[in-house]
Design a protein around this motif. Structure first.
Motif, PDB file in Angstrom:
ATOM      1  N   CYS A   1       0.847  -1.197   0.000  1.00 44.89           N
ATOM      2  CA  CYS A   1       0.000   0.000   0.000  1.00 44.89           C
ATOM      3  C   CYS A   1       0.886   1.253   0.000  1.00 44.89           C
ATOM      4  O   CYS A   1       1.761   1.393   0.845  1.00 44.89           O
ATOM      5  CB  CYS A   1      -0.908   0.001   1.233  1.00 44.89           C
TER       6      CYS A   1
ATOM      7  N   CYS B   1       0.107   3.309   3.618  1.00 41.86           N
ATOM      8  CA  CYS B   1       0.505   2.865   4.951  1.00 41.86           C
ATOM      9  C   CYS B   1       1.549   1.750   4.917  1.00 41.86           C
ATOM     10  O   CYS B   1       2.066   1.352   5.951  1.00 41.86           O
ATOM     11  CB  CYS B   1      -0.716   2.404   5.745  1.00 41.86           C
TER      12      CYS B   1
ATOM     13  N   SER C   1       1.163  -1.365   4.156  1.00 38.32           N
ATOM     14  CA  SER C   1       0.624  -2.699   4.422  1.00 38.32           C
ATOM     15  C   SER C   1       0.663  -3.562   3.147  1.00 38.32           C
ATOM     16  O   SER C   1       0.570  -3.043   2.034  1.00 38.32           O
ATOM     17  CB  SER C   1      -0.832  -2.583   4.905  1.00 38.32           C
TER      18      SER C   1
HETATM   19 ZN   LIG Z   1      -2.899   1.102   3.521  1.00 38.75          ZN
END
Ligand SMILES: [Zn+2]
Length: 159
Positions: A3, A6, A8
């Motif tokens: 991502c 963030c 992730s």
């Molecule tokens: Zn994210």
């Protein structure tokens, strides 16, 4: 897919479709952690990248052709095949920023940049011919002919 918001690695694909007339897939993804959405483009294979020549013709990017052309340009220079392989790999890697098409002069310029750092003679040899043709594919084809001419002229041209 990481991502961009963030970091992730958990996401779900919410939409997936090919770009028109290409083998590129556009995917809309949603991050499971931060819920933000982002888009990725995936090429089905490396050869999906098309090289646009100076006369507007297109052909698939061919790393082998690039490697062979470099070998010819660097003939009798103290450059290892590993170093040439590295140049091709770096150029190929940098071409990833182009999704479907790349102008051939971009490839030529990238090769020149790298040769400049490695071997000035090889750089000049590559640049003098390449700039004349303005097109790396034409240049690669011409290199073969030139090699024969050089033999005929008995090294009148020394660069
Ligand atoms: Zn994210």
């Amino acid at each position: 897919m990481k991502c961009p918001f963030c970091g992730s690695f958990k996401d779900q694909v919410i939409d997936s479709r090919p770009l028109d007339h290409s083998s590129t897939i556009r995917r809309r993804r949603e991050c499971i952690d931060c819920k933000k959405r982002f888009t990725t483009y995936e090429r089905l294979e490396e050869s999906a990248l098309m090289v646009v020549k100076s006369d507007d013709r297109r052909e698939p990017f061919d790393r082998q052709k690039l490697y062979k052309g470099l070998m010819t340009a660097c003939e009798k220079r103290p450059i290892s095949s590993d170093a040439l392989e590295k140049i091709v790999s770096e150029v190929e890697y940098e071409l990833q920023e182009y999704v479907m098409e790349v102008p051939s002069r971009i490839i030529g310029d990238k090769v020149l940049e790298k040769l400049w750092e490695i071997d000035l003679v090889a750089y000049i040899r590559f640049a003098s011919v390449y700039k004349q043709f303005g097109d790396i594919d034409t240049f690669m084809d011409e290199l073969k002919k030139m090699k024969k001419e050089h033999v005929k002229q008995n090294n009148k041209v020394k660069i």
